[in-house]
Design a protein around this motif. Structure first.
Motif, PDB file in Angstrom:
ATOM      1  N   LEU A   1     152.220 131.067  26.871  1.00  0.00           N
ATOM      2  CA  LEU A   1     151.859 130.590  25.530  1.00  0.00           C
ATOM      3  C   LEU A   1     152.259 129.124  25.344  1.00  0.00           C
ATOM      4  CD1 LEU A   1     152.942 133.723  23.449  1.00  0.00           C
ATOM      5  CD2 LEU A   1     150.603 133.036  24.023  1.00  0.00           C
ATOM      6  N   ALA A   2     153.454 128.766  25.799  1.00  0.00           N
ATOM      7  CA  ALA A   2     153.935 127.389  25.658  1.00  0.00           C
ATOM      8  C   ALA A   2     153.124 126.418  26.516  1.00  0.00           C
ATOM      9  CB  ALA A   2     155.413 127.311  26.026  1.00  0.00           C
ATOM     10  N   SER A   3     152.725 126.857  27.698  1.00  0.00           N
ATOM     11  CA  SER A   3     151.931 125.989  28.576  1.00  0.00           C
ATOM     12  C   SER A   3     150.609 125.620  27.931  1.00  0.00           C
ATOM     13  CB  SER A   3     151.680 126.667  29.922  1.00  0.00           C
ATOM     14  OG  SER A   3     152.890 126.853  30.613  1.00  0.00           O
ATOM     15  N   PHE A   4     149.941 126.616  27.340  1.00  0.00           N
ATOM     16  CA  PHE A   4     148.674 126.325  26.669  1.00  0.00           C
ATOM     17  C   PHE A   4     148.893 125.389  25.487  1.00  0.00           C
ATOM     18  CE2 PHE A   4     146.714 129.803  29.005  1.00  0.00           C
ATOM     19  CZ  PHE A   4     145.423 129.318  29.167  1.00  0.00           C
ATOM     20  N   GLN A   5     149.922 125.652  24.686  1.00  0.00           N
ATOM     21  CA  GLN A   5     150.180 124.797  23.524  1.00  0.00           C
ATOM     22  C   GLN A   5     150.479 123.372  23.956  1.00  0.00           C
ATOM     23  OE1 GLN A   5     149.747 125.144  20.389  1.00  0.00           O
ATOM     24  NE2 GLN A   5     149.744 127.329  20.019  1.00  0.00           N
ATOM     25  N   ALA A   6     151.124 123.196  25.098  1.00  0.00           N
ATOM     26  CA  ALA A   6     151.488 121.857  25.565  1.00  0.00           C
ATOM     27  C   ALA A   6     150.311 121.127  26.204  1.00  0.00           C
ATOM     28  CB  ALA A   6     152.645 121.961  26.556  1.00  0.00           C
ATOM     29  N   ILE A   7     149.476 121.851  26.929  1.00  0.00           N
ATOM     30  CA  ILE A   7     148.379 121.217  27.672  1.00  0.00           C
ATOM     31  C   ILE A   7     147.183 120.889  26.772  1.00  0.00           C
ATOM     32  CG2 ILE A   7     146.655 121.645  29.473  1.00  0.00           C
ATOM     33  CD1 ILE A   7     148.907 123.132  30.996  1.00  0.00           C
ATOM     34  N   MET A   8     146.917 121.713  25.796  1.00  0.00           N
ATOM     35  CA  MET A   8     145.738 121.496  24.955  1.00  0.00           C
ATOM     36  C   MET A   8     145.761 120.167  24.192  1.00  0.00           C
ATOM     37  SD  MET A   8     143.602 123.698  25.661  1.00  0.00           S
ATOM     38  CE  MET A   8     142.642 125.029  25.031  1.00  0.00           C
ATOM     39  N   PRO A   9     146.898 119.713  23.647  1.00  0.00           N
ATOM     40  CA  PRO A   9     146.868 118.386  23.015  1.00  0.00           C
ATOM     41  C   PRO A   9     146.541 117.280  24.015  1.00  0.00           C
ATOM     42  CG  PRO A   9     148.805 119.578  22.310  1.00  0.00           C
ATOM     43  CD  PRO A   9     148.174 120.385  23.397  1.00  0.00           C
ATOM     44  N   LEU A  10     146.975 117.454  25.251  1.00  0.00           N
ATOM     45  CA  LEU A  10     146.650 116.475  26.288  1.00  0.00           C
ATOM     46  C   LEU A  10     145.141 116.427  26.516  1.00  0.00           C
ATOM     47  CD1 LEU A  10     147.538 114.466  28.469  1.00  0.00           C
ATOM     48  CD2 LEU A  10     147.786 116.408  30.021  1.00  0.00           C
ATOM     49  N   LEU A  11     144.511 117.590  26.572  1.00  0.00           N
ATOM     50  CA  LEU A  11     143.049 117.630  26.727  1.00  0.00           C
ATOM     51  C   LEU A  11     142.364 116.990  25.527  1.00  0.00           C
ATOM     52  CD1 LEU A  11     142.511 121.222  28.169  1.00  0.00           C
ATOM     53  CD2 LEU A  11     142.435 119.051  29.402  1.00  0.00           C
ATOM     54  N   GLY A  12     142.831 117.326  24.323  1.00  0.00           N
ATOM     55  CA  GLY A  12     142.269 116.713  23.118  1.00  0.00           C
ATOM     56  C   GLY A  12     142.477 115.218  23.088  1.00  0.00           C
ATOM     57  N   TRP A  13     143.652 114.762  23.509  1.00  0.00           N
ATOM     58  CA  TRP A  13     143.959 113.340  23.576  1.00  0.00           C
ATOM     59  C   TRP A  13     143.026 112.640  24.558  1.00  0.00           C
ATOM     60  CZ3 TRP A  13     146.308 110.510  27.665  1.00  0.00           C
ATOM     61  CH2 TRP A  13     146.718 109.217  27.320  1.00  0.00           C
ATOM     62  N   GLY A  14     142.774 113.289  25.699  1.00  0.00           N
ATOM     63  CA  GLY A  14     141.853 112.713  26.685  1.00  0.00           C
ATOM     64  C   GLY A  14     140.444 112.578  26.129  1.00  0.00           C
ATOM     65  N   LEU A  15     139.994 113.597  25.407  1.00  0.00           N
ATOM     66  CA  LEU A  15     138.669 113.521  24.781  1.00  0.00           C
ATOM     67  C   LEU A  15     138.628 112.424  23.722  1.00  0.00           C
ATOM     68  CD1 LEU A  15     137.882 117.314  24.298  1.00  0.00           C
ATOM     69  CD2 LEU A  15     136.667 115.728  25.803  1.00  0.00           C
ATOM     70  N   GLN A  16     139.661 112.360  22.922  1.00  0.00           N
ATOM     71  CA  GLN A  16     139.715 111.381  21.839  1.00  0.00           C
ATOM     72  C   GLN A  16     139.759 109.971  22.377  1.00  0.00           C
ATOM     73  OE1 GLN A  16     141.470 108.445  19.659  1.00  0.00           O
ATOM     74  NE2 GLN A  16     142.900 109.531  20.925  1.00  0.00           N
ATOM     75  N   SER A  17     140.528 109.743  23.441  1.00  0.00           N
ATOM     76  CA  SER A  17     140.654 108.377  23.939  1.00  0.00           C
ATOM     77  C   SER A  17     139.346 107.862  24.534  1.00  0.00           C
ATOM     78  CB  SER A  17     141.786 108.274  24.965  1.00  0.00           C
ATOM     79  OG  SER A  17     141.512 109.072  26.096  1.00  0.00           O
TER      80      SER A  17
END
Length: 187
Positions: A43-59
């Motif tokens: 659960l923690a891994s998904f919560q931690a990795i998903m903002p990184l994916l969103g950040w990559g899309l946003q950037s």
């Protein structure tokens, strides 16, 4: 983004995982520490990795959304927050989770509870200047919340998960409002 806001954001994001963990603790009252740790880690891994994916899309689309990023953040965070608040008041019985220790079940629980983290990474990605620190904080807070939720689920009843979802929704709603107000009044 200051560290206090980041910690509060991490707490708000962790409430879905907390609620799932409470239900898992209810369903598995004899869960052992290693088993609980493995579920909390997923659960923690998904919560931690998903903002990184969103950040990559946003950037990759930053120049297009820079003029309205604060509105996007507000709408997305407020939408998720209001949805969580609404769900906390629903009269539905607390759902059960079939064997959350099965990796496939844990994988889908992690994915389902982290969609809001993906949106957060996309919507406030420009504020997460230190993305690795954000990932560490979000993952750590979620791991702790999940372990606590499993323990509480073992010891109490299903009523706590409603309050967790309500609190998480209110936190996300307030962070979205803070971002919007800061941009309007301090920009």
């Amino acid at each position: 983004m200051d560290y206090l806001t980041l910690i509060i954001l991490a707490i708000g994001l962790s409430f879905d995982s907390f609620a799932v963990s409470v239900i898992s603790g209810l369903n598995l009252p004899r869960i052992q520490f290693f088993q609980a740790s493995r579920l909390a880690f997923v659960l923690a891994s998904f919560q931690a990795i998903m903002p990184l994916l969103g950040w990559g899309l946003q950037s990759s689309v930053r120049t297009l959304i820079d003029p309205i990023d604060h509105w996007i953040s507000f709408v997305l965070l407020a939408g998720i927050g209001l949805k969580m608040v609404h769900e906390s008041f629903s009269k539905e019985e607390t759902p059960s989770i079939k064997n959350p220790l099965n990796f496939r079940v844990a994988f889908f629980l992690g994915l389902a509870t982290s969609m809001d983290a993906l949106v957060v990474g996309f919507s406030v990605g420009n504020l997460l200047a230190k993305i690795m620190i954000a990932i560490l904080i979000i993952g750590s807070v979620t791991f702790f919340a999940s372990m606590t939720g499993i323990l509480i689920g073992k010891k109490t009843g299903p009523h706590i998960s409603r309050y967790a979802e309500l609190a998480g929704g209110l936190i996300l709603l307030s962070i979205g409002s803070k971002i919007l107000l800061e941009h309007i009044f301090l920009a």
